[in-house]
Design an enzyme around this catalytic site. Structure first.
Site, PDB file in Angstrom:
ATOM      1  N   SER A  97      37.743  80.964 -23.965  1.00  0.00           N
ATOM      2  CA  SER A  97      38.922  80.118 -24.102  1.00  0.00           C
ATOM      3  C   SER A  97      38.900  79.436 -25.463  1.00  0.00           C
ATOM      4  O   SER A  97      37.844  79.283 -26.092  1.00  0.00           O
ATOM      5  CB  SER A  97      38.864  79.055 -22.998  1.00  0.00           C
ATOM      6  OG  SER A  97      39.764  78.019 -23.250  1.00  0.00           O
ATOM      7  N   TYR A 154      33.716  71.627 -19.590  1.00  0.00           N
ATOM      8  CA  TYR A 154      34.384  72.943 -19.590  1.00  0.00           C
ATOM      9  C   TYR A 154      34.262  73.552 -20.991  1.00  0.00           C
ATOM     10  O   TYR A 154      33.922  74.734 -21.147  1.00  0.00           O
ATOM     11  CB  TYR A 154      35.848  72.793 -19.175  1.00  0.00           C
ATOM     12  CG  TYR A 154      36.595  74.119 -19.125  1.00  0.00           C
ATOM     13  CD1 TYR A 154      36.427  74.986 -18.050  1.00  0.00           C
ATOM     14  CD2 TYR A 154      37.451  74.504 -20.157  1.00  0.00           C
ATOM     15  CE1 TYR A 154      37.100  76.212 -18.002  1.00  0.00           C
ATOM     16  CE2 TYR A 154      38.122  75.721 -20.121  1.00  0.00           C
ATOM     17  CZ  TYR A 154      37.939  76.573 -19.041  1.00  0.00           C
ATOM     18  OH  TYR A 154      38.602  77.778 -19.013  1.00  0.00           O
TER      19      TYR A 154
HETATM   20  N1  NAP Z   1      44.354  79.631 -17.327  1.00  0.00           N
HETATM   21  C1  NAP Z   1      44.045  79.243 -18.553  1.00  0.00           C
HETATM   22  O1  NAP Z   1      44.769  78.434 -19.181  1.00  0.00           O
HETATM   23  C2  NAP Z   1      42.820  79.822 -19.231  1.00  0.00           C
HETATM   24  C3  NAP Z   1      42.740  79.742 -20.627  1.00  0.00           C
HETATM   25  C4  NAP Z   1      41.646  80.299 -21.269  1.00  0.00           C
HETATM   26  C5  NAP Z   1      40.649  80.919 -20.540  1.00  0.00           C
HETATM   27  N2  NAP Z   1      40.718  80.963 -19.181  1.00  0.00           N
HETATM   28  C6  NAP Z   1      39.632  81.635 -18.459  1.00  0.00           C
HETATM   29  O2  NAP Z   1      40.165  82.820 -17.889  1.00  0.00           O
HETATM   30  C7  NAP Z   1      39.357  83.212 -16.757  1.00  0.00           C
HETATM   31  C8  NAP Z   1      40.260  83.516 -15.578  1.00  0.00           C
HETATM   32  O3  NAP Z   1      40.903  82.315 -15.181  1.00  0.00           O
HETATM   33  P1  NAP Z   1      42.384  82.273 -14.590  1.00  0.00           P
HETATM   34  O4  NAP Z   1      43.179  81.399 -15.469  1.00  0.00           O
HETATM   35  O5  NAP Z   1      42.870  83.618 -14.300  1.00  0.00           O
HETATM   36  O6  NAP Z   1      42.094  81.406 -13.269  1.00  0.00           O
HETATM   37  P2  NAP Z   1      42.138  81.721 -11.712  1.00  0.00           P
HETATM   38  O7  NAP Z   1      43.444  82.317 -11.343  1.00  0.00           O
HETATM   39  O8  NAP Z   1      41.708  80.453 -11.066  1.00  0.00           O
HETATM   40  O9  NAP Z   1      41.017  82.857 -11.500  1.00  0.00           O
HETATM   41  C9  NAP Z   1      39.663  82.574 -11.476  1.00  0.00           C
HETATM   42  C10 NAP Z   1      38.977  83.711 -10.748  1.00  0.00           C
HETATM   43  O10 NAP Z   1      37.557  83.461 -10.776  1.00  0.00           O
HETATM   44  C11 NAP Z   1      37.070  83.567  -9.439  1.00  0.00           C
HETATM   45  N3  NAP Z   1      35.864  82.780  -9.226  1.00  0.00           N
HETATM   46  C12 NAP Z   1      35.724  81.441  -9.225  1.00  0.00           C
HETATM   47  N4  NAP Z   1      34.448  81.109  -8.949  1.00  0.00           N
HETATM   48  C13 NAP Z   1      33.785  82.283  -8.766  1.00  0.00           C
HETATM   49  C14 NAP Z   1      32.449  82.614  -8.431  1.00  0.00           C
HETATM   50  N5  NAP Z   1      31.512  81.664  -8.223  1.00  0.00           N
HETATM   51  N6  NAP Z   1      32.106  83.917  -8.306  1.00  0.00           N
HETATM   52  C15 NAP Z   1      33.040  84.882  -8.499  1.00  0.00           C
HETATM   53  N7  NAP Z   1      34.318  84.646  -8.785  1.00  0.00           N
HETATM   54  C16 NAP Z   1      34.686  83.351  -8.925  1.00  0.00           C
HETATM   55  C17 NAP Z   1      38.213  83.091  -8.571  1.00  0.00           C
HETATM   56  O11 NAP Z   1      37.997  83.519  -7.231  1.00  0.00           O
HETATM   57  P3  NAP Z   1      38.472  82.630  -5.972  1.00  0.00           P
HETATM   58  O12 NAP Z   1      39.900  83.019  -5.751  1.00  0.00           O
HETATM   59  O13 NAP Z   1      37.571  83.055  -4.877  1.00  0.00           O
HETATM   60  O14 NAP Z   1      38.303  81.190  -6.336  1.00  0.00           O
HETATM   61  C18 NAP Z   1      39.378  83.789  -9.261  1.00  0.00           C
HETATM   62  O15 NAP Z   1      39.437  85.135  -8.868  1.00  0.00           O
HETATM   63  C19 NAP Z   1      38.387  82.055 -16.515  1.00  0.00           C
HETATM   64  O16 NAP Z   1      37.122  82.391 -17.056  1.00  0.00           O
HETATM   65  C20 NAP Z   1      39.022  80.898 -17.286  1.00  0.00           C
HETATM   66  O17 NAP Z   1      38.070  79.953 -17.688  1.00  0.00           O
HETATM   67  C21 NAP Z   1      41.796  80.437 -18.502  1.00  0.00           C
END
Ligand code: NAP
Length: 311
Positions: free
Chosen positions: A154, A167
């Site tokens: 990120s 974070y």
């Molecule tokens: N959204 C943003 O603005 C943003 C920006 C930059 C980077 N990111 C990064 O992008 C990545 C994906 O995030 P997203 O935005 O798509 O969020 P999201 O929709 O909340 O997806 C997160 C995923 O990670 C899984 N997860 C959480 N804890 C876990 C664990 N202990 N073991 C295995 N899986 C686990 C969740 O599963 P469950 O459904 O079981 O919880 C879900 O499938 C993350 O690394 C996040 O930090 C996000």
């Protein structure tokens, strides 16, 4: 290919059943990547934390008319990681061609307010879990003399905001591990790339807001900051861009013959990095504090909350 499909390039059609393990594929970027790759003919192993979520994931894939396999995985649990990688190794004759380290959790709160247990859980998922997964798939990749690892990081790994210290620290650590892995695994034929996204709409904002709501009830010096941040997080879904460009960047890192080392995604991320390099620290700190809830002149509040919030 349905809502999560998108265009499939000619190059992708030529890729013959290469296997990809995508962690955290139940929502957001992980789900988008899993569906896009499956639609393009990759042999996708999409992970979910429990069977009901895996079943839902298979149902979404079926709705999009793509085939993928689900694997149960909690990246914070070493045994679960070993079991999942063994299952994929068995099904692929030695392990996946690529790993997408996407699973991640949010953690918002001042450094003073967050307990060790919450911090450890964040680091287990966002840092240790990702490194462990890389460690488990690397021997198979080295043996084949090729492989890819894409780490979903990120902008927060490059720019720190108040209330986001842990974070940001986790994503900065992931960026450092990515760079070390790139140098260590590169000579073995394994390409390692990091995707650094600005904020996009996903379930993560709701999860962060829920975490903040729990902190707001406590005695804290940062109550105003939490109230402003929670409100911004709750309405951010309508304002933020979709995850689609991030999904595309991850897929590009997988299909490009010579992937870039780093994919910075989104205008906000690019502008943020430029501003971070040019603006004096004192000015940046002030704007970031105001963005996160500190009072200021209404014009400064408007500008800071419009352009300087991390979401
Ligand atoms: N959204 C943003 O603005 C943003 C920006 C930059 C980077 N990111 C990064 O992008 C990545 C994906 O995030 P997203 O935005 O798509 O969020 P999201 O929709 O909340 O997806 C997160 C995923 O990670 C899984 N997860 C959480 N804890 C876990 C664990 N202990 N073991 C295995 N899986 C686990 C969740 O599963 P469950 O459904 O079981 O919880 C879900 O499938 C993350 O690394 C996040 O930090 C996000």
């Amino acid at each position: 290919m349905g809502a999560h499909g998108g265009r499939v390039s000619l190059l992708w059609r030529c890729v013959v059943r290469r296997s990809v393990l995508v962690t955290g594929a139940t929502s957001g970027v992980g789900l988008g990547v899993a569906l896009r790759l499956a639609g393009a003919g990759f042999d996708v192993f999409a992970t979910a934390r429990d069977e009901p979520k895996a079943e839902k994931l298979r149902a979404v894939a079926a709705e999009c008319a793509v085939g993928l396999r689900t694997v149960l995985l909690d990246v914070a649990d070493a045994d679960s990681c070993r079991r999942a990688c063994a299952e994929v190794a068995e099904a692929t004759d030695g392990g996946p061609w690529a790993l997408v380290n996407n699973a991640g959790v949010p953690l918002v709160g001042a450094v003073e307010d967050l307990e060790d247990a919450a911090v450890r859980q964040l680091l287990e998922v966002n840092v240790v879990g990702a490194a462990r997964m890389a460690r488990l798939v690397l021997p198979g990749m080295r043996e084949r003399g090729e492989g890819r690892i894409v780490n979903v990081s990120s902008l927060a790994g490059r720019i720190t905001a108040p209330g986001m210290g842990w974070y940001c620290a986790g994503k900065a650590a992931l960026g450092a591990l990515n760079d070390a892995l790139r140098m260590e695994a590169g000579p073995g034929g394994v390409r390692v790339a990091v995707v650094e996204a600005g904020a996009y709409a996903s379930a993560i904002q709701g999860r962060a807001a829920d975490g903040l709501a729990a902190l707001t009830g406590r005695q804290t010096l940062f109550g105003d900051m939490y109230r402003v941040a929670e409100a911004a997080l709750r309405e951010s879904g309508t304002r933020l861009p979709s995850a689609e460009p991030v999904v595309s960047a991850v897929c590009r890192a997988l299909v490009a013959r010579r992937p870039r080392h780093r994919y910075v995604v989104g205008r906000q991320a690019k502008a943020g990095l430029l501003a971070d390099a040019l603006v004096p620290v004192r000015v940046k700190d002030h704007f970031k504090r105001v963005a996160m809830g500190a009072p200021a002149h209404p014009l400064v509040e408007y500008a800071a909350r419009r352009w300087c919030t991390p979401w």
